[in-house]
Design an enzyme around this catalytic site. Structure first.
Site, PDB file in Angstrom:
ATOM      1  N   ASP A 168       0.864  -1.179   0.000  1.00  0.00           N
ATOM      2  CA  ASP A 168       0.000   0.000   0.000  1.00  0.00           C
ATOM      3  C   ASP A 168       0.899   1.226   0.000  1.00  0.00           C
ATOM      4  OD1 ASP A 168      -0.166   1.058   3.134  1.00  0.00           O
ATOM      5  OD2 ASP A 168       0.038  -1.120   3.004  1.00  0.00           O
ATOM      6  N   GLU A 172      -8.524   4.520  11.831  1.00  0.00           N
ATOM      7  CA  GLU A 172      -7.474   4.520  12.848  1.00  0.00           C
ATOM      8  C   GLU A 172      -7.424   5.880  13.526  1.00  0.00           C
ATOM      9  OE1 GLU A 172      -3.336   4.521  11.268  1.00  0.00           O
ATOM     10  OE2 GLU A 172      -4.301   4.241   9.305  1.00  0.00           O
TER      11      GLU A 172
END
Length: 251
Positions: A53, A140
Site C-alpha cells: 500500500d 485509525e
C-alpha cells in the site's frame, strides 16, 4: 585479598556481559527500525498472494519496476475526510492499472466530517472500474484523537453511512482497514460482513485467519521503484489464492 580479587573479577564479567547485551540490543533495534530485520517476514511464508500500500509519501513510482518484485496487488491512498485528495493518487491509479496488479484505493476516515460527505468525496475521485478492488475505509486514530478518541457511537455515526453509501455506489461491501485495538474496542463482530484488512506489524494477528482477508505485516520494507520522502513501504498478504482475490473485485 583473594576474596576481593574474585569479587572484582565477577563484577567485571557481569559488567562486560551487560555491555555486550546492550550492544546487541542496540544493533538489533537499529536493524529493526531500518527494516533489515523484521520478525513477521518469517511468518508470512505460507501466504502466496502479497502486495503493497502506498501514498504520496513514496513519491513518484515506477510501477512496472515495483510490480515485478513478486507483487500481486496494490492499495493506493486516494482521499481523506471530505476534501483532501492524495496528490499522487491519479498518477498511481493510472500507473498501477497499467500493470498486472490487482488495484484498489483507500480512504482515510476523518472523525470530523459526516460519513455521507466523505462517501461523496470518495465517489468523486475513485473510479468504479471492473476488476479493481472495492474501496477501503481506513479507520485509525490520528492527531489529537490518539489521546482523546471519539466515542463508539460517534465513530459508528460517521462510519455506518460512509460504508452504506460506498456499497450502494460500487456494488460491493467496502474493505475496512484498522488496527487490532480499534477493531476490538469499536467494531467487534458487528462489521464482519465487510472484508477486513488488519494491521499487525509486530506479530501475527490475534484474530483467526477466517476473520480477516488482508494482513499488513510490515511498515519497514524496502523495494525498488519509488523515490519519495518515505524510504520504507508497507507490505501485506492476502489470505487466499489469486482466484479468491479476483473474486473480491468489482464486476
Amino acid at each position: 585479598m583473594g576474596v576481593r580479587r574474585a569479587g572484582r573479577r565477577r563484577w567485571l564479567r557481569w559488567t562486560a556481559g551487560l555491555g555486550a547485551l546492550a550492544l546487541v540490543t542496540g544493533v538489533l533495534a537499529v536493524l529493526v527500525w531500518n527494516g533489515v530485520v523484521w520478525p513477521n517476514r518469517f511468518l508470512v511464508g505460507g501466504y502466496e498472494v502479497r502486495g503493497v500500500d502506498v501514498s504520496s509519501y513514496q513519491g513518484e513510482i515506477d510501477w512496472p519496476v515495483l510490480a515485478a518484485q513478486d507483487l500481486d496487488f496494490a492499495f493506493l491512498k486516494a482521499t481523506e475526510g471530505s476534501s483532501h485528495v492524495d496528490e499522487r493518487f491519479a498518477a498511481n491509479w493510472d500507473g498501477a492499472r497499467s500493470t498486472d496488479l490487482v488495484v484498489g484505493a483507500y480512504h482515510f476516515l476523518s472523525f470530523e466530517s459526516p460519513g455521507e460527505r466523505q462517501a461523496a468525496h470518495v465517489v468523486s475521485q475513485v473510479p468504479a472500474d471492473a476488476g479493481t478492488l472495492p474501496p477501503v475505509v481506513d479507520v485509525e486514530y490520528y492527531g489529537e484523537f490518539l489521546t482523546d478518541p471519539p466515542s463508539r457511537d460517534e465513530l459508528r455515526g460517521i462510519l455506518d453511512p460512509l460504508l452504506a453509501d460506498l456499497e450502494a455506489h460500487y456494488g460491493a461491501p467496502p474493505i475496512i482497514y484498522t488496527t487490532q485495538e480499534l477493531r476490538s474496542s469499536y467494531l467487534g463482530d458487528d462489521y464482519d460482513r465487510y472484508p477486513l484488512w488488519i494491521r499487525s506489524v509486530a506479530l501475527t494477528p490475534d484474530l483467526p485467519r477466517e476473520r480477516w482477508e488482508f494482513w499488513q505485516y510490515s511498515d519497514r520494507d524496502h523495494l525498488d521503484g519509488y523515490v519519495g520522502e518515505e524510504e520504507h513501504i508497507d507490505m501485506n498478504v492476502f489470505d487466499g489464492s489469486l482466484g479468491d482475490l479476483d473474486a473480491l473485485t468489482l464486476p
